[in-house]
Write a protein that holds these residues in place. Structure first.
Motif, PDB file in Angstrom:
ATOM      1  N   VAL A   3      -0.088  14.489  -5.039  1.00 44.39           N
ATOM      2  CA  VAL A   3      -0.571  13.171  -5.465  1.00 44.39           C
ATOM      3  C   VAL A   3      -1.224  13.302  -6.833  1.00 44.39           C
ATOM      4  O   VAL A   3      -2.094  14.151  -7.040  1.00 44.39           O
ATOM      5  CB  VAL A   3      -1.596  12.609  -4.443  1.00 44.39           C
ATOM      6  CG1 VAL A   3      -2.186  11.299  -4.935  1.00 44.39           C
ATOM      7  CG2 VAL A   3      -0.934  12.414  -3.089  1.00 44.39           C
ATOM      8  N   ALA A   7      -2.820   8.028  -9.217  1.00 41.05           N
ATOM      9  CA  ALA A   7      -2.132   7.214  -8.207  1.00 41.05           C
ATOM     10  C   ALA A   7      -3.144   6.303  -7.518  1.00 41.05           C
ATOM     11  O   ALA A   7      -4.146   6.778  -6.972  1.00 41.05           O
ATOM     12  CB  ALA A   7      -1.440   8.113  -7.182  1.00 41.05           C
ATOM     13  N   ARG A  71      -0.794   5.852  -3.709  1.00 40.64           N
ATOM     14  CA  ARG A  71      -0.865   6.970  -2.750  1.00 40.64           C
ATOM     15  C   ARG A  71      -0.997   6.442  -1.321  1.00 40.64           C
ATOM     16  O   ARG A  71      -0.717   7.170  -0.367  1.00 40.64           O
ATOM     17  CB  ARG A  71      -2.036   7.882  -3.087  1.00 40.64           C
ATOM     18  CG  ARG A  71      -3.405   7.249  -2.944  1.00 40.64           C
ATOM     19  CD  ARG A  71      -4.518   8.208  -3.333  1.00 40.64           C
ATOM     20  NE  ARG A  71      -4.637   8.360  -4.780  1.00 40.64           N
ATOM     21  CZ  ARG A  71      -5.200   9.414  -5.377  1.00 40.64           C
ATOM     22  NH1 ARG A  71      -5.698  10.405  -4.640  1.00 40.64           N
ATOM     23  NH2 ARG A  71      -5.279   9.472  -6.684  1.00 40.64           N
ATOM     24  N   ILE A  94       4.711   5.895   2.350  1.00 36.37           N
ATOM     25  CA  ILE A  94       3.318   6.276   2.113  1.00 36.37           C
ATOM     26  C   ILE A  94       2.490   5.808   3.310  1.00 36.37           C
ATOM     27  O   ILE A  94       2.933   4.946   4.071  1.00 36.37           O
ATOM     28  CB  ILE A  94       2.764   5.647   0.814  1.00 36.37           C
ATOM     29  CG1 ILE A  94       2.893   4.108   0.860  1.00 36.37           C
ATOM     30  CG2 ILE A  94       3.449   6.224  -0.419  1.00 36.37           C
ATOM     31  CD1 ILE A  94       2.173   3.402  -0.275  1.00 36.37           C
ATOM     32  N   THR A 226      -7.122  10.274   2.547  1.00 36.62           N
ATOM     33  CA  THR A 226      -6.995  10.788   1.179  1.00 36.62           C
ATOM     34  C   THR A 226      -7.859  12.034   0.947  1.00 36.62           C
ATOM     35  O   THR A 226      -8.030  12.476  -0.189  1.00 36.62           O
ATOM     36  CB  THR A 226      -7.379   9.705   0.152  1.00 36.62           C
ATOM     37  OG1 THR A 226      -8.719   9.263   0.417  1.00 36.62           O
ATOM     38  CG2 THR A 226      -6.428   8.516   0.229  1.00 36.62           C
ATOM     39  N   GLN A 229      -7.465  14.973  -1.797  1.00 37.02           N
ATOM     40  CA  GLN A 229      -6.594  14.546  -2.894  1.00 37.02           C
ATOM     41  C   GLN A 229      -7.401  14.444  -4.193  1.00 37.02           C
ATOM     42  O   GLN A 229      -8.595  14.152  -4.167  1.00 37.02           O
ATOM     43  CB  GLN A 229      -5.948  13.192  -2.586  1.00 37.02           C
ATOM     44  CG  GLN A 229      -4.963  13.239  -1.423  1.00 37.02           C
ATOM     45  CD  GLN A 229      -4.327  11.887  -1.134  1.00 37.02           C
ATOM     46  OE1 GLN A 229      -4.517  10.921  -1.862  1.00 37.02           O
ATOM     47  NE2 GLN A 229      -3.554  11.823  -0.062  1.00 37.02           N
TER      48      GLN A 229
END
Length: 267
Positions: A3, A7, A71, A94, A226, A229
């Protein structure tokens, strides 16, 4: 999957209601780039048919994902989530987070075992709501009422227009006037527009009520999905996207800027 730091998180709603979901997500992830998309050409969803919403939402999200390469996508709309969430998940590659009525926390919190679900007409009639009520509130009386006018009130508030207090009063009366309404202690705000007018609802209520909604829980879910990330090193200005650009969008500009969305685009 790798990622890129830039994003964005994509938030999608029929109008500005999803800002009540965006705000806690921004508090949890202050450096996250954001695209907020409003289907202003299709607004309001609450009075549309299930077939219309089921066709419209996955198609629009497909276009948004293609353009902005997020993302993760958040359907920041109870009506769209209860009708189209599974179709959107099937169509996109996603993670997709939905917004469902906060019936479970209401059932845990209610002392009187009577709580209300205040949403759009489309949301309150969904079998999904029946299942949530049966699963989490089987020992409760669950009152439901749909209010299209309250959605419009939230939009008007963010445009800086004068508000009619009777709208909030009538929406609550739709719950209070049902059998058992006199014992109701909690109201689930089952439309993302409604937390934006929580103060107006509280002021209109003839007695104290507790209002619950899902914003904080969705923020935690986004943070979990997430985790690990990369993000930009500084907070980023976000983008607001509308399917129809008109003067009412321009009147929203100050509110959008206050939510960190200075850029406005059309889809």
């Amino acid at each position: 999957m790798t990622v890129a730091p830039q994003a964005p998180l994509l938030f999608f709603d029929s109008g500005v209601g999803g800002l009540s979901i965006l705000a806690p997500a921004q508090a949890a992830l202050p450096h996250a780039p954001v695209v907020y998309a409003a289907d202003s050409a299709g607004f309001p969803y609450g009075t549309r048919s299930e077939a219309e919403i089921a066709a419209r939402v996955p198609a629009l999200l497909g276009r948004l994902v293609e353009r902005y390469r997020p993302r993760l996508a958040v359907i920041a709309c109870n009506t769209a989530s209860t009708i189209a969430l599974s179709a959107v998940r099937a169509a996109l590659d996603i993670p997709v987070v939905g917004t469902v009525p906060a019936i479970k926390p209401a059932a845990l919190l209610s002392q009187s075992r009577v709580f209300g679900v205040l949403g759009t007409d489309a949301t309150v009639r969904q079998p999904y709501v029946d299942r949530l009520a049966a699963e989490h509130g089987s020992d409760c009386t669950v009152l439901r009422h749909g209010s299209a006018a309250l959605v419009q009130l939230a939009e008007a508030k963010l445009r800086g227009e004068p508000l009619d207090p009777a709208v909030a009063r009538d929406a609550l009366a739709g719950l209070f006037d049902q059998p058992g309404g006199d014992r109701m202690d909690i109201v689930v705000l089952a439309c993302t527009h409604f937390p934006l007018v929580e103060a107006e609802l509280a002021a209109a209520s003839p007695r104290p009520l507790r209002f619950v909604h899902g914003g904080e829980g969705i923020a935690r879910r986004i943070a979990y999905l997430t985790q690990g990330q990369p993000w930009p090193s500084e907070p980023q200005p976000g983008t607001a996207v509308f399917t129809r650009l008109d003067e009412s969008v321009e009147r929203l500009r100050p509110a959008l800027e206050s939510y960190g969305l200075p850029r406005i685009e059309g889809l």
